[in-house]
Every structure is written in C-alpha cells, then in structure tokens.
Design a protein around this motif. Sequence first.
Motif, short mmCIF file in Angstrom:
data_model
loop_
_atom_site.label_atom_id
_atom_site.label_comp_id
_atom_site.label_asym_id
_atom_site.label_seq_id
_atom_site.Cartn_x
_atom_site.Cartn_y
_atom_site.Cartn_z
N ASP A 33 33.81 23.59 41.99
CA ASP A 33 33.01 22.59 42.42
C ASP A 33 32.12 22.11 41.27
OD1 ASP A 33 33.59 22.98 45.02
OD2 ASP A 33 31.94 24.14 45.30
N GLU A 34 32.28 22.84 40.18
CA GLU A 34 31.38 22.42 38.85
C GLU A 34 32.17 21.68 37.67
OE1 GLU A 34 29.08 25.54 37.39
OE2 GLU A 34 27.79 25.76 39.03
N GLY A 35 33.72 21.46 38.39
CA GLY A 35 34.69 20.86 37.35
C GLY A 35 35.13 21.71 36.50
N GLN A 36 35.00 22.88 36.76
CA GLN A 36 35.75 23.80 35.62
C GLN A 36 36.63 24.94 36.21
OE1 GLN A 36 32.50 26.76 34.01
NE2 GLN A 36 30.80 25.18 34.81
N ALA A 37 37.54 25.48 35.16
CA ALA A 37 38.60 26.17 35.80
C ALA A 37 38.22 27.48 36.33
CB ALA A 37 39.51 26.62 34.63
N PRO A 38 38.92 27.91 37.46
CA PRO A 38 38.54 29.21 38.03
C PRO A 38 38.35 30.31 37.15
CG PRO A 38 40.27 28.28 39.22
CD PRO A 38 40.27 27.46 38.00
N LEU A 39 37.19 31.14 37.26
CA LEU A 39 36.91 32.27 36.41
C LEU A 39 37.98 33.27 36.78
CD1 LEU A 39 35.12 33.63 34.46
CD2 LEU A 39 33.86 34.68 36.66
N TYR A 40 38.44 33.62 37.93
CA TYR A 40 39.50 34.47 38.11
C TYR A 40 40.75 33.55 38.62
CZ TYR A 40 35.44 37.59 38.40
OH TYR A 40 34.51 38.24 38.25
N PRO A 41 41.66 33.34 37.66
CA PRO A 41 42.87 32.52 37.84
C PRO A 41 43.75 33.10 38.76
CG PRO A 41 42.86 33.08 35.74
CD PRO A 41 41.56 33.41 36.32
N ASN A 42 43.89 34.73 38.26
CA ASN A 42 44.93 35.51 39.04
C ASN A 42 44.11 36.63 40.05
OD1 ASN A 42 47.06 37.24 39.91
ND2 ASN A 42 48.06 37.28 37.72
N VAL A 43 43.95 36.21 41.18
CA VAL A 43 42.98 36.98 42.23
C VAL A 43 43.64 38.33 42.35
CG1 VAL A 43 41.99 37.12 44.38
CG2 VAL A 43 42.10 35.10 42.99
N ASP A 44 45.26 38.30 42.51
CA ASP A 44 45.75 39.62 43.06
C ASP A 44 45.73 40.46 41.77
OD1 ASP A 44 46.51 38.48 45.37
OD2 ASP A 44 48.56 37.80 44.67
N SER A 45 45.65 40.01 40.68
CA SER A 45 45.56 41.07 39.57
C SER A 45 44.38 41.79 39.27
CB SER A 45 45.93 40.63 38.18
OG SER A 45 45.00 39.70 37.97
N ILE A 46 43.23 41.01 39.85
CA ILE A 46 41.99 41.61 39.72
C ILE A 46 41.79 42.62 40.94
CG2 ILE A 46 39.61 40.99 40.03
CD1 ILE A 46 40.44 40.31 37.48
N LEU A 47 42.26 42.12 41.97
CA LEU A 47 42.24 42.88 43.35
C LEU A 47 42.97 44.45 43.27
CD1 LEU A 47 41.73 40.29 46.12
CD2 LEU A 47 40.00 41.57 44.73
N ALA A 48 43.89 44.14 42.32
CA ALA A 48 44.69 45.54 42.17
C ALA A 48 44.21 46.51 41.38
CB ALA A 48 46.09 45.00 41.50
N ILE A 49 43.16 45.88 40.48
CA ILE A 49 42.17 47.03 39.75
C ILE A 49 41.10 47.32 40.61
CG2 ILE A 49 40.93 47.25 37.72
CD1 ILE A 49 42.68 45.21 36.35
N THR A 50 40.27 46.52 41.13
CA THR A 50 39.25 46.71 41.94
C THR A 50 39.18 47.05 43.32
OG1 THR A 50 38.90 44.42 42.66
CG2 THR A 50 37.91 45.23 40.23
N GLY A 51 40.50 46.73 43.90
CA GLY A 51 40.51 47.06 45.38
C GLY A 51 39.72 45.87 46.19
N ASP A 52 39.99 45.74 47.58
CA ASP A 52 38.88 44.52 48.15
C ASP A 52 37.57 44.82 48.01
OD1 ASP A 52 41.26 43.58 48.71
OD2 ASP A 52 41.41 44.29 51.06
#
Length: 365
Positions: free
Chosen positions: A130-149
């Motif tokens: 919404d602020e015109g920036q690239a997503p902070l977490y472009p690879n969501v699945d890789s983040i959730l694979a580490i942290t879990g849901d």
Amino acid sequence: MLQGRAPGVQVTSTTGAPGAGTTIRIRGSRSVSASNEPLYVIDGIVGAGDLNTINPADIQSIDVLKDASSAAIYGSRASNGVIIITTKQGKAGKDKFSFSATHGISNVPKLVDMMGAKDFVSFVNEAYIDEGQAPLYPNVDSILAITGDVGTNWQEEIFQTGSYSDFNAALAGGSESFTYRVSGNIVDQKGVVLNSSYKRYQGNVNLTKKVGERFRMGLNMNIARYEREPSSSVNLGTTAGWKSSMLTLPPTMAARNPDGSPASFNPIAYFGGGVVNSSLASAELITYNDLLGSVYAQYEILDGLNFKTSLGVNIANSIYHDYVPSYMPSYVASGAEYGAASTDIRFKDYLLNENTLTYDKSFGN
C-alpha cells in the motif's frame, strides 16, 4: 494490613513487582513537589526506614495519627500523619512455640490476543504494498517453514508462573519478672515477569526484665536482609521497555537462535526495528541489610512519677549490582568486545536518644 481498615488511609504498591515498596497516603496528598509519606514509628524509633524489613506476623498493632494529634507529639515531621507500629512481646506463662508455612502460585490469567506469524506476514506485506514498497516477506512459505503459523508469542517469553513461600517460627514466654519473644521469617517470591524475585531473611527479638518493684528495662531488635531483582532489566528493545515491546515485536522474529543464544534482529523498522536486546541478557540485583533496635530503662521515682530513657538505632546498607555481558546483542552489533558492570553501595546510620519524665496520678473520686 492497613488497606481498607483505617478510614482515610490509602495503601498502594509502587510497581507491583516482588518486594516493591508501598505508598501510604493519610487523607490524600498535601504537596506536589515534597514528600507525602507519613512518619513511621516502629517500637518507639521515630523515622524508622524500610517497611520491607518488618515481618507482618510480628506486628501487634498499627495506630494511625492524623492532624493535630500527630503534630502535637512529633511536630512538623508529622505533617503527613504518623503510623505507629508495635511488635509483639512475650507474656508470662508457659513457653509457646508457633510455626506457619504458606505457599502459592501466581500467573497472568489472560494474555492479549495477538496475530500469529501467518496473519502477521500477510498484514505487513499488504502494508508495504500500500505504501508502494516491495513486500517485506517475499517468500512467505520459507518464513512460515521456520516460524510455523503461530510464531513467537512475546508475551509468553516475558511472563512466567510466579510462586510465593512464607515461613514463620516464633517462641515466646517468660515469668512475672522476665518475658521474651524470638521469631524468624523467610520469604521467597518469584514474580510473573522474568528477572523479578524477592528473598527475605528476618529475625526479631523482644525482651523485658523487671528488677524489683520500680525498675524495668527492655530490648527490641529487628534484623533483616533481603535480595530483590526489580525486573527493570527486562528489555526487548523498545524505548518503552518490555510492556510495550512484548506487544510490538513481530511473531516472525525468533526469541532465540538455533544455538540457544538470544536472537537480536527485528526486521520491522517501525516496530522497534534493528538490533534489540534480550530479556535474558542482563541482570540486576539489590541487596539490603537492616538493623533496627532499641533499649530502654524505666524507673518509678514516686507513685505515678516515672523516668524513662531509651536509645534507638537504625543501621542499614544497600548494594545495587548491574551487569550487561559482552554478548548483549546491541554490543555484538556495534563490534564492542566488552561487557559492563556497576555497583552502587549506600550506608546509613540513625541514632535516637529520648529521655522522658511523666507523672500520672488521679485525685479525688
């Protein structure tokens, strides 16, 4: 012991942490800048200090003086009122031994409902887009694979199950000419916040001796030592301290690295981003030692005419320790190769001598 029992007296805890002091107001506050604390008198010692050194089980009575009644006795020092504490004395008769033990636990009954890692990643990415920036977490699945849901619940990282243990023992007795009471107390409390605890070791001795029909003398002594972790060292990286940061640190940030060391990087810039300090990476400890005692002698010169002399003393010292190790995340990030430690030592002594002559006689009917 006073809360809700004395009209016009308000008793509150300063912080709610284990061993934290209390604030007592008699008929409200009188000054904006000066102290509003009442004058404390413990076993005849005027201006006695830390109430944490007194065991409630040793208290026989608490009297509250207000207005003109307090000023007439103690002068301007009593402008905020007077609280008179008298400890228990021995009684003539058979020796009596008492023991009590109390144990309890405490916890935070309800935590604030926060986003889990899955919802948080979607929320932050949408905010960046919404602020015109690239997503902070472009690879969501890789983040959730580490942290879990769910990810890291920072409230659970800060709060713990607290406990409280209190042990009291007392021995009292005596004869018509000599009475005594000796007691001891141990308190061990762990708070619901990390790095908050309180331990107290206390003893009390009260002796009275009657010599003949006109002479009496006595000793009142209270010795205490306590150690307290004030919980102020709990810091998760924001200027507002742990109360704010436990609600603003992202669930995608792990509390610890795989090797067990505290994690240190928060990727959310506007939520205290950057290198943050761990709640386990520093330590504070306050040690306080206190001796409060008085001796007195009283002689009846004539029927109704008594002379009393007393000597009271309050000796105390406190030691404050603060330690920040070299592996504090902010130190590591800045390249510092050292830790930091400080010690603050304070000492006070107070001596009070009183000599009074009283005459109490009734005439007529």
